[in-house]
Design a protein around this motif. Structure first.
Motif, PDB file in Angstrom:
ATOM      1  N   ARG A  57       0.828  -1.213   0.000  1.00  0.00           N
ATOM      2  CA  ARG A  57       0.000   0.000   0.000  1.00  0.00           C
ATOM      3  C   ARG A  57       0.862   1.262   0.000  1.00  0.00           C
ATOM      4  NH1 ARG A  57      -5.267  -0.502   0.482  1.00  0.00           N
ATOM      5  NH2 ARG A  57      -6.204  -2.287   1.535  1.00  0.00           N
ATOM      6  N   TYR A  96      -2.507  -5.506  13.630  1.00  0.00           N
ATOM      7  CA  TYR A  96      -2.421  -4.769  12.367  1.00  0.00           C
ATOM      8  C   TYR A  96      -1.887  -3.354  12.621  1.00  0.00           C
ATOM      9  CZ  TYR A  96      -3.959  -2.669   7.944  1.00  0.00           C
ATOM     10  OH  TYR A  96      -4.010  -2.007   6.738  1.00  0.00           O
ATOM     11  N   HIS A 157     -14.200   5.947  12.406  1.00  0.00           N
ATOM     12  CA  HIS A 157     -13.482   5.816  11.137  1.00  0.00           C
ATOM     13  C   HIS A 157     -12.974   4.408  10.856  1.00  0.00           C
ATOM     14  CE1 HIS A 157     -13.492  10.093  10.185  1.00  0.00           C
ATOM     15  NE2 HIS A 157     -13.281  10.321  11.471  1.00  0.00           N
ATOM     16  N   PHE A 158     -12.591   3.683  11.869  1.00  0.00           N
ATOM     17  CA  PHE A 158     -11.991   2.364  11.648  1.00  0.00           C
ATOM     18  C   PHE A 158     -13.043   1.249  11.711  1.00  0.00           C
ATOM     19  CE2 PHE A 158      -7.360   3.116  11.677  1.00  0.00           C
ATOM     20  CZ  PHE A 158      -7.386   4.476  11.922  1.00  0.00           C
ATOM     21  N   TYR A 181     -16.742  13.216  19.722  1.00  0.00           N
ATOM     22  CA  TYR A 181     -15.974  12.953  18.509  1.00  0.00           C
ATOM     23  C   TYR A 181     -15.348  14.248  17.994  1.00  0.00           C
ATOM     24  CZ  TYR A 181     -15.176  12.495  13.509  1.00  0.00           C
ATOM     25  OH  TYR A 181     -14.617  12.563  12.259  1.00  0.00           O
ATOM     26  N   LEU A 185     -11.446  15.084  17.634  1.00  0.00           N
ATOM     27  CA  LEU A 185     -10.823  15.387  16.348  1.00  0.00           C
ATOM     28  C   LEU A 185     -10.062  16.716  16.423  1.00  0.00           C
ATOM     29  CD1 LEU A 185     -10.910  13.836  13.624  1.00  0.00           C
ATOM     30  CD2 LEU A 185     -12.631  15.481  12.854  1.00  0.00           C
TER      31      LEU A 185
ATOM     32  N   ARG B  55      -9.946  17.252   6.288  1.00  0.00           N
ATOM     33  CA  ARG B  55      -8.790  16.553   5.716  1.00  0.00           C
ATOM     34  C   ARG B  55      -8.330  15.441   6.653  1.00  0.00           C
ATOM     35  NH1 ARG B  55      -3.335  17.383   6.240  1.00  0.00           N
ATOM     36  NH2 ARG B  55      -2.080  16.459   4.578  1.00  0.00           N
ATOM     37  N   LEU B  56      -8.275  15.767   7.926  1.00  0.00           N
ATOM     38  CA  LEU B  56      -7.895  14.752   8.913  1.00  0.00           C
ATOM     39  C   LEU B  56      -8.903  13.604   8.914  1.00  0.00           C
ATOM     40  CD1 LEU B  56      -6.180  13.735  11.247  1.00  0.00           C
ATOM     41  CD2 LEU B  56      -7.418  15.301  12.772  1.00  0.00           C
ATOM     42  N   ALA B  57     -10.173  13.936   8.816  1.00  0.00           N
ATOM     43  CA  ALA B  57     -11.207  12.892   8.793  1.00  0.00           C
ATOM     44  C   ALA B  57     -11.053  12.007   7.564  1.00  0.00           C
ATOM     45  CB  ALA B  57     -12.598  13.543   8.818  1.00  0.00           C
ATOM     46  N   ILE B  59      -8.230  11.320   6.020  1.00  0.00           N
ATOM     47  CA  ILE B  59      -7.068  10.441   6.272  1.00  0.00           C
ATOM     48  C   ILE B  59      -7.490   9.271   7.154  1.00  0.00           C
ATOM     49  CG2 ILE B  59      -4.830  10.290   7.452  1.00  0.00           C
ATOM     50  CD1 ILE B  59      -4.337  13.215   6.583  1.00  0.00           C
ATOM     51  N   LEU B  60      -8.250   9.568   8.197  1.00  0.00           N
ATOM     52  CA  LEU B  60      -8.702   8.510   9.104  1.00  0.00           C
ATOM     53  C   LEU B  60      -9.643   7.543   8.393  1.00  0.00           C
ATOM     54  CD1 LEU B  60      -9.273  10.766  12.238  1.00  0.00           C
ATOM     55  CD2 LEU B  60      -7.514   8.995  12.009  1.00  0.00           C
ATOM     56  N   ASP B  61     -10.485   8.088   7.514  1.00  0.00           N
ATOM     57  CA  ASP B  61     -11.383   7.224   6.743  1.00  0.00           C
ATOM     58  C   ASP B  61     -10.579   6.253   5.880  1.00  0.00           C
ATOM     59  OD1 ASP B  61     -13.989   7.714   7.439  1.00  0.00           O
ATOM     60  OD2 ASP B  61     -14.220   9.420   6.081  1.00  0.00           O
ATOM     61  N   ARG B  62      -9.535   6.790   5.259  1.00  0.00           N
ATOM     62  CA  ARG B  62      -8.714   5.938   4.388  1.00  0.00           C
ATOM     63  C   ARG B  62      -8.023   4.850   5.201  1.00  0.00           C
ATOM     64  NH1 ARG B  62      -3.419   6.258   3.045  1.00  0.00           N
ATOM     65  NH2 ARG B  62      -3.114   8.404   3.739  1.00  0.00           N
ATOM     66  N   LEU B  63      -7.450   5.246   6.330  1.00  0.00           N
ATOM     67  CA  LEU B  63      -6.770   4.260   7.185  1.00  0.00           C
ATOM     68  C   LEU B  63      -7.753   3.193   7.666  1.00  0.00           C
ATOM     69  CD1 LEU B  63      -4.543   6.685   9.270  1.00  0.00           C
ATOM     70  CD2 LEU B  63      -3.735   4.945   7.670  1.00  0.00           C
ATOM     71  N   GLY B  64      -8.937   3.642   8.037  1.00  0.00           N
ATOM     72  CA  GLY B  64      -9.943   2.695   8.512  1.00  0.00           C
ATOM     73  C   GLY B  64     -10.363   1.733   7.413  1.00  0.00           C
ATOM     74  N   GLU B  66      -8.581   0.790   4.837  1.00  0.00           N
ATOM     75  CA  GLU B  66      -7.484  -0.167   4.601  1.00  0.00           C
ATOM     76  C   GLU B  66      -7.491  -1.256   5.661  1.00  0.00           C
ATOM     77  OE1 GLU B  66      -4.410   3.138   2.660  1.00  0.00           O
ATOM     78  OE2 GLU B  66      -3.896   2.122   4.523  1.00  0.00           O
ATOM     79  N   GLU B  67      -7.698  -0.834   6.893  1.00  0.00           N
ATOM     80  CA  GLU B  67      -7.695  -1.810   7.997  1.00  0.00           C
ATOM     81  C   GLU B  67      -8.845  -2.804   7.840  1.00  0.00           C
ATOM     82  OE1 GLU B  67      -6.809  -0.548  12.169  1.00  0.00           O
ATOM     83  OE2 GLU B  67      -8.848  -1.257  12.507  1.00  0.00           O
ATOM     84  N   ARG B  68     -10.018  -2.298   7.493  1.00  0.00           N
ATOM     85  CA  ARG B  68     -11.172  -3.198   7.352  1.00  0.00           C
ATOM     86  C   ARG B  68     -10.985  -4.169   6.190  1.00  0.00           C
ATOM     87  NH1 ARG B  68     -13.803   1.612   8.413  1.00  0.00           N
ATOM     88  NH2 ARG B  68     -14.401   1.937   6.245  1.00  0.00           N
TER      89      ARG B  68
END
Lengths: 202, 239
Positions: A57, A96, A157-158, A181, A185, B55-57, B59-64, B66-68
C-alpha cells in the motif's frame, strides 16, 4: 451546555464482551499458558501477510528481505506490548496497528540509513522521528490521544460505526457522542499541528 | 489543553461558529451545501479550520478502510502468501520469547526485559542465518507431486525468464502446499508455506533473490503438516 468529556469510559469488559476471548488469550499468553501460546502462534500467522499488504500500500518502500526482517521486529514488539492489549479490538486488528507503526519505523530507518558514499555524521540526525506521511502522523497522534477520545474516533473511522451505534456503546445520547468525537478530532488536529511545528523548528 | 476552540483561528468574535463547525464535521450539515459555502466566504478562519478537520477525517477514513480490508484478508491468508510466513518460524520465535520470560520469572519487568531482548536477537539471527540441508535430496522421500512448467523451460532445462511455479497434485483435505527453493548446496533460500492452489508467482524482489541455479521443491502437506507427496526439480535461470 456542552457535555463534558469524561475522564474514562467503561472498560472493554464493562462495555462489551465482543473481544473478551482475545483479551483472555492475551492474558493467558502473558502467563505462559502452553495452550494459549499455541493458539497465539496460530493467530500471529497473519503478521507477515499484514506487513506485506501494508508495504504494498505504501508503494513497497521495503524490499522482501527488509519485510522479512521486520516480521521478527514486529513479533518482539507485539510480545512486549501484549500486556497493554485491552480487548478494545480483535487481537488481529490490534496487531495490524502495531504492524503499521513498525513498518513506518522501518521505512524511516531505511531512509536514514547512510549509503557507503554518505557521511554518516550528516545522515543520522538526532532529532525526534518525523512521520513518514500524514497517515502515520494521524495514527501516532491517535495513540497519544488515548481513550476515550481515541476510542470514539476509531469507532467512527476504523469500525465505521454510526454516531447512534457509538452512543449505544457509550451509554450516552447521539448528540453527546458527536460532541465527544468533534472535540477529539480538534485535539488530534491540534496535536498534529504542534508536532508539525516542532518538526519544522531547526 | 483547551478543546473549546479550534487551533489556529481567533474565534473570539464568532460566537456560535463552534456549534456550526461541529454540525458540519459530524455530518449533520452538508459540507458542500449553500449554508456552508456562504459561511466559508463570511469567515475564512472557520473555513480553514473546517478544511483541516475534514482533511484529517479523510485520512482517518482511508486508514480505517485499509484496515477493514486488510485484516480479514490477512487472517484468511488470502492473496499471495509470504515467503516468511512459515508457522514454524513464528512458533520458534514466540517460544523463545516465552522461554526467556519464564526463565526470568520472579524478577521485575526490567530484569527480564534484558534476557528477552537477547533471546529475541538470537531468534532473529537464527531465522536470518538459518540454512539447512534438505533431508530428502536423495529422492527417498515421498513423491507424487507432478511439477509443471513452472518457469518457461528451454530444451536444455534452463529457465528462459522468471514466471510462475506450477505443479499438479490434489490439495490434501485441510492441508496445503509448501514450496521451497534450495541453492546449489541444498541450502534453503525461500519457503512459501500455506499455499492452497497449485501455483505461485514470486514478486520482483523475490525473483531477484533467487540464485541462478536452484532446485525447487513442492510438498503436499496433510492437515497435520506431514508431507504426503514431494517432488523437486533443478533449474538454471539464464543470465
Amino acid at each position: 451546555m456542552r457535555p463534558k468529556l469524561p475522564d474514562r469510559l467503561a472498560t472493554p469488559t464493562e462495555r462489551s464482551a465482543d473481544h473478551a476471548d482475545d483479551l483472555a488469550l492475551a492474558r493467558a499468553v502473558g502467563a505462559n499458558d502452553p495452550a494459549a501460546l499455541e493458539r497465539f502462534v496460530q493467530r500471529m500467522g497473519c503478521v507477515p501477510r499484514m506487513l506485506h499488504r501494508q508495504n504494498e500500500r505504501l508503494g513497497a518502500p521495503m524490499d522482501g528481505g527488509d519485510v522479512e526482517d521486520l516480521v521478527q521486529d514486529v513479533l518482539i514488539v507485539i510480545w512486549r506490548k501484549l500486556d497493554r492489549f485491552e480487548g478494545r479490538s480483535t487481537l488481529e486488528t490490534w496487531v495490524y496497528r502495531v504492524c503499521r507503526l513498525e513498518l513506518m519505523n522501518g521505512v524511516r530507518r531505511k531512509r536514514r540509513r547512510p549509503t557507503l558514499m554518505e557521511d554518516v555524521g550528516e545522515s543520522m540526525p538526532d532529532a525526534a522521528p518525523e512521520p513518514v506521511d500524514d497517515a502515520e502522523a494521524a495514527l501516532r497522534g491517535l495513540e497519544a490521544l488515548g481513550p476515550p477520545a481515541s476510542d470514539v474516533i476509531r469507532w467512527k473511522h476504523f469500525d465505521a460505526l454510526t454516531f447512534d451505534q457509538i452512543a449505544v456503546r457509550l451509554g450516552v445520547s447521539s448528540n453527546t457522542a458527536k460532541t465527544w468525537y468533534y472535540r477529539g478530532l480538534c485535539r488530534l488536529r491540534e496535536q498534529l499541528e504542534r508536532d508539525e511545528t516542532k518538526g519544522a523548528t531547526p | 489543553m483547551s478543546t473549546d476552540r479550534p487551533a489556529g483561528a481567533d474565534h473570539a468574535d464568532h460566537a456560535g461558529h463552534q456549534d456550526r463547525l461541529e454540525r458540519v464535521v459530524v455530518g449533520d450539515v452538508p459540507e458542500d451545501g449553500a449554508e456552508v459555502r456562504a459561511w466559508r466566504e463570511e469567515c475564512p478562519a472557520c473555513a480553514g479550520e473546517l478544511d483541516g478537520l475534514t482533511r484529517l477525517a479523510r485520512i482517518l477514513d482511508r486508514l480505517g478502510g485499509e484496515e477493514r480490508e486488510d485484516v480479514p484478508l490477512s487472517i484468511a491468508g488470502a492473496g499471495e502468501p509470504s515467503a516468511v510466513s512459515e508457522e514454524d518460524e513464528l512458533r520458534a520465535a514466540i517460544e523463545r520469547l516465552a522461554e526467556a520470560r519464564a526463565g526470568a520469572s520472579g524478577g521485575t519487568r526490567r530484569s527480564w526485559f534484558r534476557p528477552l531482548v537477547l533471546a529475541a536477537a538470537v531468534v532473529i539471527i537464527g531465522i536470518g542465518m538459518r540454512a539447512y540441508l534438505a533431508t530428502d535430496g536423495d529422492g527417498a522421500g515421498p513423491s507424487g507431486v507432478r511439477l509443471g512448467q513452472g518457469f518457461p523451460m528451454t530444451p536444455a532445462g534452463e529457465v528462459a525468464e522468471p514466471g510462475t511455479f506450477r505443479w499438479e497434485h490434489p490439495l490434501p483435505a485441510a492441508g496445503s502446499f509448501r514450496l521451497r527453493v534450495l541453492d546449489q548446496d541444498g541450502v534453503e533460500v525461500l519457503v512459501v508455506p500455506g499455499l492452497t492452489t497449485p501455483a505461485w508467482t514470486p514478486d520482483e524482489a523475490t525473483r531477484g533473490r533467487l540464485p541462478t541455479r536452484f532446485t525447487w521443491e513442492v510438498a503436499a502437506l496433510s492437515a497435520t503438516r506431514d508431507p504426503v507427496a514431494v517432488d523437486r526439480r533443478e533449474v538454471t535461470v539464464r543470465p
